[in-house]
Design an enzyme around this catalytic site. Sequence first.
Site, PDB file in Angstrom:
ATOM      1  NE  ARG A  68      25.253  91.253   5.629  1.00  0.00           N
ATOM      2  CZ  ARG A  68      24.070  90.775   5.254  1.00  0.00           C
ATOM      3  NH1 ARG A  68      22.963  91.243   5.836  1.00  0.00           N
ATOM      4  NH2 ARG A  68      23.987  89.844   4.309  1.00  0.00           N
TER       5      ARG A  68
ATOM      6  CG  ASP B  27      20.784  91.349   2.588  1.00  0.00           C
ATOM      7  OD1 ASP B  27      21.144  90.892   3.693  1.00  0.00           O
ATOM      8  OD2 ASP B  27      19.899  90.818   1.893  1.00  0.00           O
TER       9      ASP B  27
ATOM     10  CE1 TYR C 238      19.718  84.552  -5.400  1.00  0.00           C
ATOM     11  CE2 TYR C 238      21.255  83.214  -4.126  1.00  0.00           C
ATOM     12  CZ  TYR C 238      20.557  84.399  -4.312  1.00  0.00           C
ATOM     13  OH  TYR C 238      20.710  85.426  -3.413  1.00  0.00           O
TER      14      TYR C 238
ATOM     15  CD  GLU D   8      19.742  82.595   0.279  1.00  0.00           C
ATOM     16  OE1 GLU D   8      20.304  83.653   0.592  1.00  0.00           O
ATOM     17  OE2 GLU D   8      18.831  82.078   0.961  1.00  0.00           O
TER      18      GLU D   8
ATOM     19  NE  ARG E 175      14.944  82.311   1.236  1.00  0.00           N
ATOM     20  CZ  ARG E 175      15.454  83.426   1.771  1.00  0.00           C
ATOM     21  NH1 ARG E 175      16.769  83.545   1.913  1.00  0.00           N
ATOM     22  NH2 ARG E 175      14.659  84.407   2.158  1.00  0.00           N
TER      23      ARG E 175
ATOM     24  NE  ARG F  33      14.819  83.809   7.585  1.00  0.00           N
ATOM     25  CZ  ARG F  33      15.659  84.453   6.790  1.00  0.00           C
ATOM     26  NH1 ARG F  33      16.733  85.058   7.312  1.00  0.00           N
ATOM     27  NH2 ARG F  33      15.449  84.514   5.489  1.00  0.00           N
TER      28      ARG F  33
ATOM     29  CE1 TYR G  11      19.427  83.416   5.218  1.00  0.00           C
ATOM     30  CE2 TYR G  11      21.395  83.471   3.843  1.00  0.00           C
ATOM     31  CZ  TYR G  11      20.063  83.780   4.036  1.00  0.00           C
ATOM     32  OH  TYR G  11      19.371  84.433   3.059  1.00  0.00           O
TER      33      TYR G  11
ATOM     34  CD  GLU H  76      22.718  84.355   9.699  1.00  0.00           C
ATOM     35  OE1 GLU H  76      23.373  85.078   8.939  1.00  0.00           O
ATOM     36  OE2 GLU H  76      21.477  84.203   9.604  1.00  0.00           O
TER      37      GLU H  76
END
Length: 428
Positions: free
Chosen positions: A45, A50, A179, A225, A245, A340, A370, A387
């Site tokens: 990225r 995103d 999904y 997800e 999730r 997280r 993730y 990550e």
Amino acid sequence: MEEVTTCSFNSPLFRQEDDRGITYRIPALLYIPPTHTFLAFAEKRSTRRDEDALHLVLRRGLRIGQLVQWGPLKPLMEATLPGHRTMNPCPVWEQKSGCVFLFFICVRGHVTERQQIVSGRNAARLCFIYSQDAGCSWSEVRDLTEEVIGSELKHWATFAVGPGHGIQLQSGRLVIPAYTYYIPSWFFCFQLPCKTRPHSLMIYSDDLGVTWHHGRLIRPMVTVECEVAEVTGRAGHPVLYCSARTPNRCRAEALSTDHGEGFQRLALSRQLCEPPHGCQGSVVSFRPLEIPHRCQDSSSKDAPTIQQSSPGSSLRLEEEAGTPSESWLLYSHPTSRKQRVDLGIYLNQTPLEAACWSRPWILHCGPCGYSDLAALEEEGLFGCLFECGTKQECEQIAFRLFTHREILSHLQGDCTSPGRNPSQFKSN
């Protein structure tokens, strides 16, 4: 530049180049047994957002015993559509042909997921490329959107696959977790979607990847997800386990007895927490090399409540319940309910019973996100691509190789003991 990962140590494979610039996110991991090869995928990225995804990248790792030698980073420009950004890598290996299928979505321009959900106008395409030489070279891109979704696309505000790995079932079926944000109805006067909700589902192929279809939505709970793993009980029936999730502060679990076309026994697992807004997690099944005492507390007060069941498949699930499983599950996910942080590895020795997850072994202390797992059953090894960072979870994507014995030594067979502290299982 080549790097070597040794067992029990974290090895950074993708590093953020600048805290406001090039960032690598969304790991996916695949192991190919005949060539002893790991394929580690990620999104490149221009920023951490995103909508600033560019394309997918790959690093190939050759396993030599308990070492992995990694090759250089390679951009996967084959996995692109003009005017689109590529996201959500989801690879699967077909054993008979040796072919690797890499699924992903291509999203038009910088259209965000939120814009698609609010407007009901999908901007995503379902695509894949394949490799017949363990990831050394790749085919041209194939767009499956019309074949798999077709006229139903008007009810899909947006969708995605994975991220993480797909699997091949004992039956030979290839399964890609996915999904969609489903639109049940519209406000026709405003041409806006009404009551759009996300639901997990499976995309599958029964002819070695020639044609693809999608299964039924997992309902009624909101699920996003997900990953799946096939488990086998002592009665011999294969059951597909799904971990998804949710925004409900707990992980959702469901079981399928028809190879992923539909799922039953959708429930929240109180033992597997979610941070606010949830986070992707990974699950793999494996046959244990050695068996300590199994989990006894299947009647825990934290046992999930059944939300949905199918009478036609209840008998088979009841036959398996209460019997030792030939397959165990391993699950990776952040362990905090608040943020997280602290990536944990959880073990389930009886996947078809409720509330039998161990306390987590902390694989990484600090910010994390993730992750994706790979099981090397015959070698008693596992790989985890995840990550992590010291200040933010998007600083790097690291790889860790660990053993079956290492898991058991850290978890010591614990399943539900309330007095155990997760800090006991922290790994340096």
